[in-house]
Design a protein around this motif. Structure first.
Motif, PDB file in Angstrom:
ATOM      1  N   MET A   1       0.837  -1.200   0.000  1.00 28.17           N
ATOM      2  CA  MET A   1       0.000   0.000   0.000  1.00 28.17           C
ATOM      3  C   MET A   1       0.866   1.242   0.000  1.00 28.17           C
ATOM      4  O   MET A   1       1.826   1.368   0.779  1.00 28.17           O
ATOM      5  N   LEU A   2       0.527   2.196  -0.877  1.00 27.81           N
ATOM      6  CA  LEU A   2       1.211   3.487  -0.980  1.00 27.81           C
ATOM      7  C   LEU A   2       0.252   4.595  -0.565  1.00 27.81           C
ATOM      8  O   LEU A   2      -0.904   4.617  -0.997  1.00 27.81           O
ATOM      9  N   LEU A   3       0.761   5.526   0.265  1.00 23.50           N
ATOM     10  CA  LEU A   3       0.003   6.694   0.677  1.00 23.50           C
ATOM     11  C   LEU A   3       0.703   7.922   0.108  1.00 23.50           C
ATOM     12  O   LEU A   3       1.918   8.068   0.242  1.00 23.50           O
ATOM     13  N   THR A   4      -0.063   8.819  -0.528  1.00 25.35           N
ATOM     14  CA  THR A   4       0.515   9.988  -1.183  1.00 25.35           C
ATOM     15  C   THR A   4      -0.125  11.260  -0.639  1.00 25.35           C
ATOM     16  O   THR A   4      -1.323  11.293  -0.334  1.00 25.35           O
ATOM     17  N   ALA A   5       0.729  12.300  -0.524  1.00 24.28           N
ATOM     18  CA  ALA A   5       0.268  13.647  -0.179  1.00 24.28           C
ATOM     19  C   ALA A   5       0.261  14.476  -1.456  1.00 24.28           C
ATOM     20  O   ALA A   5       1.296  14.642  -2.101  1.00 24.28           O
ATOM     21  N   ASN A   6      -0.896  15.006  -1.827  1.00 24.21           N
ATOM     22  CA  ASN A   6      -1.079  15.656  -3.121  1.00 24.21           C
ATOM     23  C   ASN A   6      -1.348  17.152  -2.961  1.00 24.21           C
ATOM     24  O   ASN A   6      -1.640  17.644  -1.865  1.00 24.21           O
ATOM     25  N   GLU A   7      -1.254  17.857  -4.084  1.00 25.65           N
ATOM     26  CA  GLU A   7      -1.656  19.261  -4.146  1.00 25.65           C
ATOM     27  C   GLU A   7      -3.169  19.347  -4.321  1.00 25.65           C
ATOM     28  O   GLU A   7      -3.680  20.021  -5.219  1.00 25.65           O
ATOM     29  N   ALA A   8      -3.860  18.658  -3.438  1.00 29.19           N
ATOM     30  CA  ALA A   8      -5.325  18.589  -3.480  1.00 29.19           C
ATOM     31  C   ALA A   8      -5.800  18.222  -2.084  1.00 29.19           C
ATOM     32  O   ALA A   8      -5.041  17.695  -1.269  1.00 29.19           O
ATOM     33  N   PRO A   9      -7.056  18.461  -1.776  1.00 30.08           N
ATOM     34  CA  PRO A   9      -7.547  18.107  -0.440  1.00 30.08           C
ATOM     35  C   PRO A   9      -7.502  16.608  -0.153  1.00 30.08           C
ATOM     36  O   PRO A   9      -7.227  16.197   0.974  1.00 30.08           O
ATOM     37  N   LYS A  10      -7.760  15.784  -1.149  1.00 34.06           N
ATOM     38  CA  LYS A  10      -7.849  14.352  -0.918  1.00 34.06           C
ATOM     39  C   LYS A  10      -6.473  13.701  -0.997  1.00 34.06           C
ATOM     40  O   LYS A  10      -5.711  13.950  -1.940  1.00 34.06           O
ATOM     41  N   MET A  11      -6.154  12.885  -0.017  1.00 34.50           N
ATOM     42  CA  MET A  11      -4.898  12.130  -0.010  1.00 34.50           C
ATOM     43  C   MET A  11      -5.081  10.824  -0.776  1.00 34.50           C
ATOM     44  O   MET A  11      -6.154  10.216  -0.736  1.00 34.50           O
ATOM     45  N   GLY A  12      -4.037  10.401  -1.455  1.00 32.50           N
ATOM     46  CA  GLY A  12      -4.124   9.228  -2.324  1.00 32.50           C
ATOM     47  C   GLY A  12      -3.765   7.942  -1.608  1.00 32.50           C
ATOM     48  O   GLY A  12      -2.855   7.895  -0.771  1.00 32.50           O
ATOM     49  N   ILE A  13      -4.480   6.866  -1.960  1.00 29.66           N
ATOM     50  CA  ILE A  13      -4.213   5.523  -1.448  1.00 29.66           C
ATOM     51  C   ILE A  13      -4.145   4.579  -2.651  1.00 29.66           C
ATOM     52  O   ILE A  13      -5.104   4.467  -3.410  1.00 29.66           O
ATOM     53  N   TYR A  14      -3.004   3.917  -2.817  1.00 23.10           N
ATOM     54  CA  TYR A  14      -2.799   3.005  -3.933  1.00 23.10           C
ATOM     55  C   TYR A  14      -2.385   1.647  -3.373  1.00 23.10           C
ATOM     56  O   TYR A  14      -1.652   1.558  -2.383  1.00 23.10           O
ATOM     57  N   TYR A  15      -2.856   0.605  -4.053  1.00 25.44           N
ATOM     58  CA  TYR A  15      -2.511  -0.761  -3.657  1.00 25.44           C
ATOM     59  C   TYR A  15      -1.878  -1.472  -4.835  1.00 25.44           C
ATOM     60  O   TYR A  15      -2.471  -1.578  -5.912  1.00 25.44           O
ATOM     61  N   ILE A  16      -0.625  -1.950  -4.623  1.00 24.64           N
ATOM     62  CA  ILE A  16       0.136  -2.659  -5.655  1.00 24.64           C
ATOM     63  C   ILE A  16       0.406  -4.071  -5.130  1.00 24.64           C
ATOM     64  O   ILE A  16       1.289  -4.259  -4.279  1.00 24.64           O
ATOM     65  N   PRO A  17      -0.340  -5.086  -5.564  1.00 26.56           N
ATOM     66  CA  PRO A  17      -0.152  -6.438  -5.007  1.00 26.56           C
ATOM     67  C   PRO A  17       1.234  -7.016  -5.232  1.00 26.56           C
ATOM     68  O   PRO A  17       1.662  -7.894  -4.465  1.00 26.56           O
ATOM     69  N   VAL A  18       1.956  -6.543  -6.258  1.00 22.98           N
ATOM     70  CA  VAL A  18       3.288  -7.096  -6.521  1.00 22.98           C
ATOM     71  C   VAL A  18       4.259  -6.730  -5.404  1.00 22.98           C
ATOM     72  O   VAL A  18       5.167  -7.507  -5.066  1.00 22.98           O
ATOM     73  N   LEU A  19       4.083  -5.570  -4.792  1.00 23.58           N
ATOM     74  CA  LEU A  19       4.992  -5.141  -3.728  1.00 23.58           C
ATOM     75  C   LEU A  19       4.765  -5.888  -2.429  1.00 23.58           C
ATOM     76  O   LEU A  19       5.687  -6.026  -1.621  1.00 23.58           O
ATOM     77  N   GLY A  20       3.572  -6.368  -2.175  1.00 21.24           N
ATOM     78  CA  GLY A  20       3.289  -7.067  -0.926  1.00 21.24           C
ATOM     79  C   GLY A  20       1.795  -7.195  -0.701  1.00 21.24           C
ATOM     80  O   GLY A  20       0.968  -6.676  -1.472  1.00 21.24           O
ATOM     81  N   PRO A  21       1.399  -7.890   0.370  1.00 25.18           N
ATOM     82  CA  PRO A  21      -0.030  -8.058   0.662  1.00 25.18           C
ATOM     83  C   PRO A  21      -0.642  -6.786   1.226  1.00 25.18           C
ATOM     84  O   PRO A  21       0.049  -5.808   1.531  1.00 25.18           O
ATOM     85  N   ALA A  22      -1.941  -6.809   1.371  1.00 24.89           N
ATOM     86  CA  ALA A  22      -2.646  -5.682   1.967  1.00 24.89           C
ATOM     87  C   ALA A  22      -2.407  -5.656   3.472  1.00 24.89           C
ATOM     88  O   ALA A  22      -2.147  -6.684   4.085  1.00 24.89           O
TER      89      ALA A  22
END
Length: 638
Positions: free
Chosen positions: A276-297
């Protein structure tokens, strides 16, 4: 949930979709979910996971329970509890945060580096202390063994603040004009800092001396790379004792995959031991991405694994399914280099994205026979699939050979028949792994001499004959072009019923025949057993009597053995009849059993002798009393 794929790496965006205002009522939110498809399909993993305007930094606590993020406006920090999937607390700050670090496993000790050179310390209850550094800071790291904070920024010096003594120590002097990032190895404590000149300097905190310099900018620039400025170190991170990752401002390095969010990124955080990747953006909503290749949830959202598996089983169109990625060499082969710079091509990384319909159209014009080749390949694949479904056995198995041969013949007859499209295909036992042991383990061998098999075999053989006759009849109807309901010519409907009745009579006769044979064999076995018993010479058997017991006869032991073979109910009835057991009802409605122990022969003799002795004593007492009560005879008294 939006799905994208690059370099065969799938990325699931869990924060895409519209965000609803907080001041909307629940009724209006439900109405929007019914009307808007995007609102209905969105996944709200953590409630209110956003900032008022912009998010600047985001990190995860060491225990993985809390996610902390800073943003504006006004400057603030928000802490989210992953166990509750909601906001835990929010604190407002005096100025914007450049970066921060949690010194404890949870949120109880936090250090903030502000853009006005202030360092702010927070405890579990809130603000604790504030101090200032000489120059503007860009990053800092904490050295746990010495309790030192190392600050790097717009200076050649690395400032050290000791939290145990509460004072600044002598700084470290680097050869760089400015330092961008720094990190401390958690295994051996090596301190590393990345400079704007593209070098990495490593220092030993124990001796406060430099132990090595890595020139990453010089090694990253090659003859094929196109850069406009000198690469500076923009990211630095240790992984274990001997591995270190370095990121440059120009993006040199091998690309695993990439994210392309709608807004610019300010910070990226990887949730520990997960994909799981967490991102801080130039927007109110923060991003959450899930990449199964990197690891489990993560454990608090483990349902994502099941969700992604279902999506892979039922694939839907991804973001780039309508576009084809082509390189400059591919454009030269297609003759489309003149489209570079036009709206038909969109530059991306080392190539371009073009419409998939345009790509197929140009491809067909260059190779008009491509469709025929594609069609032949598909037909070849279908033929190979049907061949793979056939029974491919080079030799019969070791166990149940006759059964395997029967199954092979039936499968061949199904494949040869012209009406097999109308019959529902069933799985083959020989190719099914669930029944593999039946043809390998000798314990599953069919015993054809058993009584069950001999009685059931006529039925099985008759059923198989009926099935074969039906197959032949259907094949004849297919050849003559007749319908299934139509009767064969020259054969009335009563003939089929009479044929079936004859089959049943034959089957009954066969079963009776087998039963008579079984009875004869059983009779012969009994006679042979009786003959062997008569020829057997009985030998005397000796029995040993235990100490303290008296031998009376074999009748008692036989009676005792018969009694032991009886059930408990029969033994209780016998005991009650003999008087050694009495059954009575109690006051609470239950049954009461009273047993009288049996006495041995010696005890019985002793009791009889005592009884006889008591009777003799009573007789003596009775006679003595009679003599005392009788009057004396003599002369009269004058």
């Amino acid at each position: 949930m939006q799905v994208s794929s690059l370099n065969e790496v799938k990325i699931y965006s869990l924060s895409c979709g519209k965000s609803l205002p907080e001041w909307l009522s629940d009724r209006k939110k439900r109405a929007l979910q019914k009307k808007d498809v995007d609102v209905r399909r969105r996944i709200e993993l953590i409630q209110d996971f956003e900032m008022p305007t912009v998010c600047t930094t985001i990190k995860v606590s060491k225990d993985g329970q809390y996610i902390l993020a800073t943003g504006t406006y006004k400057p603030r920090v928000r802490c989210y509890d992953t166990y509750q999937l909601s906001l835990k607390f929010e604190r407002c700050l005096d100025s914007e945060v450049v970066t921060f670090e949690t010194l404890s496993d949870d949120y109880s000790k936090i250090v903030f580096l502000h853009n006005d050179r202030y360092i702010e310390f927070h405890s579990q209850s809130g603000f604790y202390y504030k101090t200032r550094i000489p120059k503007f800071g860009r990053d800092f790291s904490y050295h746990y063994p010495s309790c030192d904070l190392y600050f790097v920024g717009a200076s050649s010096e690395v400032y050290r603040l000791n939290l145990e003594q509460g004072r600044y120590l002598n700084p470290l002097q680097t050869d760089a004009a400015e330092n961008n990032v720094c990190d401390i190895n958690s295994v051996h404590g090596l301190f590393a800092t990345g400079t704007i000149e593209g070098r990495v300097e490593c220092w030993d905190p124990r001796t406060r001396g430099r132990v090595g310099v890595l020139d990453c900018a010089l090694s990253s620039v090659t003859a094929d790379s196109e850069i406009n400025s000198l690469p500076t170190i923009s990211a630095l991170k240790f992984n274990g004792a001997l591995t270190m990752a370095v990121g440059t401002s120009t993006g040199q390095g091998k690309i695993f995959t990439s994210l392309e969010p709608e807004h610019d990124l300010n910070d990226v955080c990887l949730y520990p031991s997960s994909g799981m990747l967490l991102t801080a953006n130039e927007a109110p909503k923060m991003g959450i991405y899930y990449i199964p290749v990197l690891g489990p949830a993560p454990r608090w959202c483990s349902f994502l694994d099941n969700l992604t598996e279902e999506l892979e089983e039922n694939p839907e169109s991804t973001v780039y399914d309508d576009y084809k990625f082509v390189t400059k060499k591919d454009l030269e082969n297609l003759g489309l280099t003149h489209l570079i710079g036009s709206p038909f091509l969109r530059a991306y990384m080392h190539g371009f994205f073009m419409d998939i319909r345009l790509y197929h159209k140009v491809k067909l014009m260059l190779n008009p026979f491509a469709y025929e080749e594609y069609r032949k390949d598909k037909i070849r694949q279908k033929i190979e699939e049907t061949r793979a479904q056939r029974v491919q056995l080079k030799k019969l198995p070791k166990v149940n050979k006759e059964l395997a041969l029967k199954l092979i013949e039936e499968e061949e007859e199904k494949q040869k028949s012209t009406w097999k499209k109308k019959v529902k295909s069933l799985p083959n036992i020989l190719t099914d792994d669930r029944f593999k042991v039946m043809f390998e383990n000798p314990d599953f061998q069919v015993d054809e001499e058993s009584e069950e098999f001999r009685l059931l075999n006529p039925l099985v053989s008759k059923i198989s004959e009926k099935r074969k006759k039906k197959l032949r009849l259907l094949e004849q109807q297919e050849l003559h072009g007749k319908e299934e309901e139509e009767e064969p010519e020259g054969k009335p409907s009563d003939a089929e019923s009479s044929e079936s009745s004859d089959d049943e009579k034959d089957w009954v006769a066969e079963v009776r025949k087998q039963r008579r044979l079984l009875q004869q064999e059983e009779k012969v076995k009994r006679q042979e057993q009786l003959r062997e018993d008569q020829q057997t010479v009985l030998k005397p058997q000796f029995y040993e009597i235990k100490a303290g017991e008296e031998f009376r006869s074999f009748k008692d032991s036989a009676t005792k053995q018969k009694l032991m073979n009886k059930t408990l109910e029969d033994r209780l009835k016998l005991e009650a009849k003999n008087g050694t057991l009495s059954v009575s009802d109690t006051t609470v409605g239950s049954k009461q059993l009273t047993f009288t122990l049996k006495k041995s022969e010696q005890q019985k003799k002793q009791q009889e002798a005592e009884k006889l002795h008591r009777q003799e004593r009573k007789a003596v007492r009775r006679s003595a009393g009679h003599l005392r009560s009788r009057p004396r005879r003599g002369r009269p008294f004058h």
